[in-house]
Design a protein around this motif. Sequence first.
Motif, PDB file in Angstrom:
ATOM      1  N   ALA A 110      13.168  10.350 -33.378  1.00  0.00           N
ATOM      2  CA  ALA A 110      13.622  11.629 -32.824  1.00  0.00           C
ATOM      3  C   ALA A 110      12.505  12.306 -32.035  1.00  0.00           C
ATOM      4  CB  ALA A 110      14.116  12.540 -33.940  1.00  0.00           C
ATOM      5  N   ALA A 111      11.270  12.183 -32.535  1.00  0.00           N
ATOM      6  CA  ALA A 111      10.142  12.796 -31.835  1.00  0.00           C
ATOM      7  C   ALA A 111       9.929  12.150 -30.465  1.00  0.00           C
ATOM      8  CB  ALA A 111       8.873  12.670 -32.681  1.00  0.00           C
ATOM      9  N   ARG A 112      10.314  10.888 -30.331  1.00  0.00           N
ATOM     10  CA  ARG A 112      10.160  10.194 -29.053  1.00  0.00           C
ATOM     11  C   ARG A 112      11.366  10.369 -28.133  1.00  0.00           C
ATOM     12  NH1 ARG A 112       7.528   6.015 -32.255  1.00  0.00           N
ATOM     13  NH2 ARG A 112       9.462   4.828 -32.462  1.00  0.00           N
ATOM     14  N   ARG A 113      12.558  10.530 -28.730  1.00  0.00           N
ATOM     15  CA  ARG A 113      13.783  10.453 -27.939  1.00  0.00           C
ATOM     16  C   ARG A 113      14.551  11.765 -27.814  1.00  0.00           C
ATOM     17  NH1 ARG A 113      16.322   4.953 -30.731  1.00  0.00           N
ATOM     18  NH2 ARG A 113      14.701   3.497 -30.033  1.00  0.00           N
ATOM     19  N   ARG A 114      14.159  12.799 -28.543  1.00  0.00           N
ATOM     20  CA  ARG A 114      14.953  14.015 -28.562  1.00  0.00           C
ATOM     21  C   ARG A 114      15.115  14.587 -27.158  1.00  0.00           C
ATOM     22  NH1 ARG A 114      11.724  16.300 -26.004  1.00  0.00           N
ATOM     23  NH2 ARG A 114       9.950  17.592 -26.569  1.00  0.00           N
ATOM     24  N   THR A 115      16.309  15.149 -26.940  1.00  0.00           N
ATOM     25  CA  THR A 115      16.618  15.795 -25.668  1.00  0.00           C
ATOM     26  C   THR A 115      16.534  17.296 -25.837  1.00  0.00           C
ATOM     27  OG1 THR A 115      18.983  15.955 -26.166  1.00  0.00           O
ATOM     28  CG2 THR A 115      18.215  13.904 -25.137  1.00  0.00           C
ATOM     29  N   ASP A 116      16.677  17.999 -24.733  1.00  0.00           N
ATOM     30  CA  ASP A 116      16.690  19.459 -24.817  1.00  0.00           C
ATOM     31  C   ASP A 116      17.865  19.940 -25.666  1.00  0.00           C
ATOM     32  OD1 ASP A 116      14.443  19.586 -23.246  1.00  0.00           O
ATOM     33  OD2 ASP A 116      15.537  19.993 -21.377  1.00  0.00           O
ATOM     34  N   VAL A 152      18.427  12.921 -37.733  1.00  0.00           N
ATOM     35  CA  VAL A 152      18.846  11.531 -37.571  1.00  0.00           C
ATOM     36  C   VAL A 152      19.587  11.348 -36.251  1.00  0.00           C
ATOM     37  CG1 VAL A 152      20.262   9.685 -38.517  1.00  0.00           C
ATOM     38  CG2 VAL A 152      18.925  11.125 -40.057  1.00  0.00           C
ATOM     39  N   ALA A 153      20.454  12.293 -35.917  1.00  0.00           N
ATOM     40  CA  ALA A 153      21.217  12.202 -34.664  1.00  0.00           C
ATOM     41  C   ALA A 153      20.294  12.215 -33.457  1.00  0.00           C
ATOM     42  CB  ALA A 153      22.223  13.334 -34.577  1.00  0.00           C
ATOM     43  N   ALA A 154      19.180  12.956 -33.559  1.00  0.00           N
ATOM     44  CA  ALA A 154      18.238  13.051 -32.436  1.00  0.00           C
ATOM     45  C   ALA A 154      17.488  11.745 -32.205  1.00  0.00           C
ATOM     46  CB  ALA A 154      17.244  14.184 -32.683  1.00  0.00           C
ATOM     47  N   ALA A 155      17.579  10.809 -33.157  1.00  0.00           N
ATOM     48  CA  ALA A 155      16.966   9.495 -32.964  1.00  0.00           C
ATOM     49  C   ALA A 155      17.783   8.644 -32.006  1.00  0.00           C
ATOM     50  CB  ALA A 155      16.831   8.773 -34.301  1.00  0.00           C
ATOM     51  N   HIS A 156      19.040   9.017 -31.802  1.00  0.00           N
ATOM     52  CA  HIS A 156      19.935   8.313 -30.873  1.00  0.00           C
ATOM     53  C   HIS A 156      20.036   6.816 -31.191  1.00  0.00           C
ATOM     54  CE1 HIS A 156      20.561  11.844 -28.347  1.00  0.00           C
ATOM     55  NE2 HIS A 156      19.266  12.103 -28.515  1.00  0.00           N
ATOM     56  N   ASN A 157      20.231   6.556 -32.485  1.00  0.00           N
ATOM     57  CA  ASN A 157      20.476   5.194 -32.952  1.00  0.00           C
ATOM     58  C   ASN A 157      21.739   5.237 -33.806  1.00  0.00           C
ATOM     59  OD1 ASN A 157      20.515   2.881 -34.772  1.00  0.00           O
ATOM     60  ND2 ASN A 157      18.458   2.427 -34.049  1.00  0.00           N
ATOM     61  N   PRO A 158      22.844   4.715 -33.306  1.00  0.00           N
ATOM     62  CA  PRO A 158      24.112   4.837 -34.031  1.00  0.00           C
ATOM     63  C   PRO A 158      24.109   4.163 -35.402  1.00  0.00           C
ATOM     64  CG  PRO A 158      24.320   3.302 -32.178  1.00  0.00           C
ATOM     65  CD  PRO A 158      23.008   3.991 -32.019  1.00  0.00           C
ATOM     66  N   VAL A 159      23.292   3.139 -35.588  1.00  0.00           N
ATOM     67  CA  VAL A 159      23.244   2.480 -36.892  1.00  0.00           C
ATOM     68  C   VAL A 159      22.593   3.398 -37.926  1.00  0.00           C
ATOM     69  CG1 VAL A 159      22.351   0.509 -38.180  1.00  0.00           C
ATOM     70  CG2 VAL A 159      23.196   0.191 -35.856  1.00  0.00           C
ATOM     71  N   LEU A 160      21.481   4.039 -37.543  1.00  0.00           N
ATOM     72  CA  LEU A 160      20.837   5.000 -38.435  1.00  0.00           C
ATOM     73  C   LEU A 160      21.786   6.151 -38.747  1.00  0.00           C
ATOM     74  CD1 LEU A 160      17.189   5.254 -37.019  1.00  0.00           C
ATOM     75  CD2 LEU A 160      17.897   4.285 -39.201  1.00  0.00           C
ATOM     76  N   THR A 161      22.479   6.629 -37.731  1.00  0.00           N
ATOM     77  CA  THR A 161      23.426   7.730 -37.937  1.00  0.00           C
ATOM     78  C   THR A 161      24.529   7.320 -38.896  1.00  0.00           C
ATOM     79  OG1 THR A 161      22.993   8.589 -35.711  1.00  0.00           O
ATOM     80  CG2 THR A 161      25.025   9.313 -36.790  1.00  0.00           C
ATOM     81  N   GLY A 162      25.040   6.105 -38.742  1.00  0.00           N
ATOM     82  CA  GLY A 162      26.085   5.615 -39.622  1.00  0.00           C
ATOM     83  C   GLY A 162      25.615   5.484 -41.064  1.00  0.00           C
TER      84      GLY A 162
END
Length: 229
Positions: A110-116, A152-162
Amino acid sequence: MALGALRPSPLVEQATEHLREQITSGVWGIGTKLPGETSLAKSLGVGRSTVREALRALAGAGLVQARQGAGVFVTATQPEQDWSTQLRQAAITDVYEVRMLVEVEAAQLAARRRTDDDLVTLNAVLAKRRDAANGTNAEFVEADTVLHAAVVAAAHNPVLTGLFTEFLPVLQRGLIDLVELLDLRSADPNHGDDGHARLVDAIARGDTEAAGGTLREELEQTLARLHAL
């Protein structure tokens, strides 16, 4: 062996349950060859297609296995548990250990991929967590897990979110019990606010080390409390 005729509907479900009972009760032990489809259909008072579907369902549960040219044999007396069932029955400490693996990695991503938009959401749910400090333990725990879900959602990985979504019901029940048992909020209704604020800030700054470390510290403290119970 007479199994008893079935009611008209739903036939497949009833047939499956009747056959399952014969297996789980030990009438048909492991290694036993089941009667043929024609015999089962006659005993149950249904068509062969219904029996076939019931056997397919039992095979899916890991209770029977069809062997080509030999018939259908019992392979287990208890059905395999799906992932959701395993989670519901798992010890909260076991769930927490897996949660730590999932969430720490998610926080770093999330720290690498988070959006505004992610940052807007994280700050909003942090504020809601603070507001929930004035509510019940259940309301506070729900707000807390919503914040973690946003990380978790801010990581933008659907498997982690699931994976985290599967954990949520078990986590919420376990956390409510933990908060009430240890009376964590009596002295500080907004228990853990500093750590969550630092987590959101680390993600906003893109500091992967701080994001993962902050979350790991929080979860390890909770896990230590769980092990001490």
